[in-house]
Write an enzyme that holds these catalytic residues in place. Structure first.
Site, short mmCIF file in Angstrom:
data_model
loop_
_atom_site.label_atom_id
_atom_site.label_comp_id
_atom_site.label_asym_id
_atom_site.label_seq_id
_atom_site.Cartn_x
_atom_site.Cartn_y
_atom_site.Cartn_z
N ASP A 99 68.84 -39.26 -18.85
CA ASP A 99 68.28 -38.05 -19.45
C ASP A 99 68.20 -36.91 -18.45
OD1 ASP A 99 66.43 -39.66 -18.16
OD2 ASP A 99 64.73 -38.89 -19.29
N ASP A 102 66.80 -35.50 -11.19
CA ASP A 102 65.84 -34.65 -10.48
C ASP A 102 66.20 -34.68 -9.00
OD1 ASP A 102 63.63 -33.38 -9.45
OD2 ASP A 102 62.21 -34.37 -10.75
N LYS A 130 68.20 -30.80 -12.40
CA LYS A 130 67.44 -29.74 -11.74
C LYS A 130 68.09 -29.49 -10.38
CE LYS A 130 62.94 -30.70 -13.78
NZ LYS A 130 61.59 -31.24 -13.49
N PHE A 151 58.38 -28.87 -15.21
CA PHE A 151 58.14 -30.19 -15.82
C PHE A 151 58.44 -30.06 -17.30
CE2 PHE A 151 56.40 -33.94 -17.45
CZ PHE A 151 56.11 -34.81 -16.42
N ASP A 158 59.05 -37.76 -21.02
CA ASP A 158 57.63 -37.88 -21.33
C ASP A 158 56.74 -37.18 -20.32
OD1 ASP A 158 58.16 -39.81 -19.19
OD2 ASP A 158 56.13 -40.52 -19.58
N ARG A 164 58.01 -37.98 -26.00
CA ARG A 164 59.42 -38.41 -25.94
C ARG A 164 60.14 -38.13 -27.26
NH1 ARG A 164 60.33 -41.65 -21.30
NH2 ARG A 164 58.58 -42.91 -20.62
C1 PRP Z 1 63.09 -40.24 -14.82
C2 PRP Z 1 64.48 -40.05 -15.38
C3 PRP Z 1 65.36 -40.61 -14.31
C4 PRP Z 1 64.58 -40.33 -13.03
C5 PRP Z 1 65.19 -39.15 -12.35
O1 PRP Z 1 62.68 -41.54 -15.13
O2 PRP Z 1 64.64 -40.71 -16.61
O3 PRP Z 1 65.58 -41.99 -14.45
O4 PRP Z 1 63.23 -40.05 -13.41
O5 PRP Z 1 64.52 -38.89 -11.16
P1 PRP Z 1 65.27 -38.81 -9.75
O6 PRP Z 1 66.57 -38.10 -9.94
O7 PRP Z 1 64.29 -38.01 -8.92
O8 PRP Z 1 65.43 -40.19 -9.22
P2 PRP Z 1 61.14 -42.00 -15.05
O9 PRP Z 1 60.90 -42.71 -13.76
O10 PRP Z 1 60.25 -40.84 -15.37
O11 PRP Z 1 61.01 -43.10 -16.16
P3 PRP Z 1 61.30 -42.99 -17.73
O12 PRP Z 1 62.80 -42.85 -17.88
O13 PRP Z 1 60.77 -44.27 -18.24
O14 PRP Z 1 60.55 -41.80 -18.27
#
Ligand code: PRP
Length: 188
Positions: A99, A102, A130, A151, A158, A164
């Site tokens: 999704d 970051d 991002k 955010f 979420d 979500r």
């Molecule tokens: C979010 C997103 C990615 C990750 C990206 O998952 O879905 O997997 O963070 O972050 P990064 O590029 O800084 O590593 P999250 O840990 O929030 O879990 P979720 O998918 O269950 O919401």
């Protein structure tokens, strides 16, 4: 709480148009191949569901659950796979569906981990990135939108497990009440 929800960043119709565009490119590129879609849970579940139904090629599915953490903050550089793939990807054409990118740490870790399993190919499809937050650059072959460092919630994303199921991508209002104990930050 509705006052947590701020401005719409990406409207439902713009997301859906982008999903169709990405699916068209993927269907074209993987013509004649059997694609293995790997969703990274939980966030990717809605994007993956919409994307796969726009594909015109045969696909199979698997999922992993990954968590990044470190020093009490999210994306601190340590990634753990909480639920691994069920299938062997050796010799398969793998497309990881995410999704949001970051810091990029989660995808970098997963890609390296998957590469060791000798897939025929491995590429990434991410709805959001991002660019200002990327600490661990990674090539994203199929990218939906570059977004500012806000955010955002909705379409799988979420805040404390809420929102979500929103159909759009929306900015979370940065009030003190929105501070996340889990991530110790407002930012994803
Ligand atoms: C979010 C997103 C990615 C990750 C990206 O998952 O879905 O997997 O963070 O972050 P990064 O590029 O800084 O590593 P999250 O840990 O929030 O879990 P979720 O998918 O269950 O919401």
């Amino acid at each position: 709480m509705d006052n947590e929800i701020g401005d719409v960043m990406i409207a439902e119709e713009d997301i859906q148009a982008k999903v169709k565009q990405l699916a068209s490119a993927i269907s074209n590129d993987y013509q004649g191949k059997e694609l293995m879609l790997v969703g990274i849970l939980k966030g990717a579940f809605i994007f993956l569901s919409d994307l796969c139904r726009e594909l015109s090629i045969p696909v199979k599915f698997d999922f992993i659950v990954a968590s990044s953490y470190g020093s009490g903050k999210k994306s601190g550089g340590v990634v753990r796979i909480l639920k691994d793939l069920d299938v062997d990807i050796k010799g398969k054409d793998v497309l990881i569906v995410e999704d949001i990118v970051d810091s990029g740490l989660t995808l970098n870790y997963i890609c390296k981990n998957f590469q060791a399993r000798q897939p025929a190919s491995i590429e990434i499809c991410a709805l959001l990135r991002k660019p200002d937050d990327v600490r661990s650059p990674i090539e994203i072959k199929y990218l939906g939108f570059d977004i500012p460092s806000e955010f955002v919630v909705g379409y799988g994303l979420d805040y404390a497990e809420k929102y979500r199921n929103r159909k759009d991508i929306t900015v979370l209002n940065k009030t003190p009440g929105n501070y996340s104990e889990k991530t110790q930050t407002f930012r994803r």
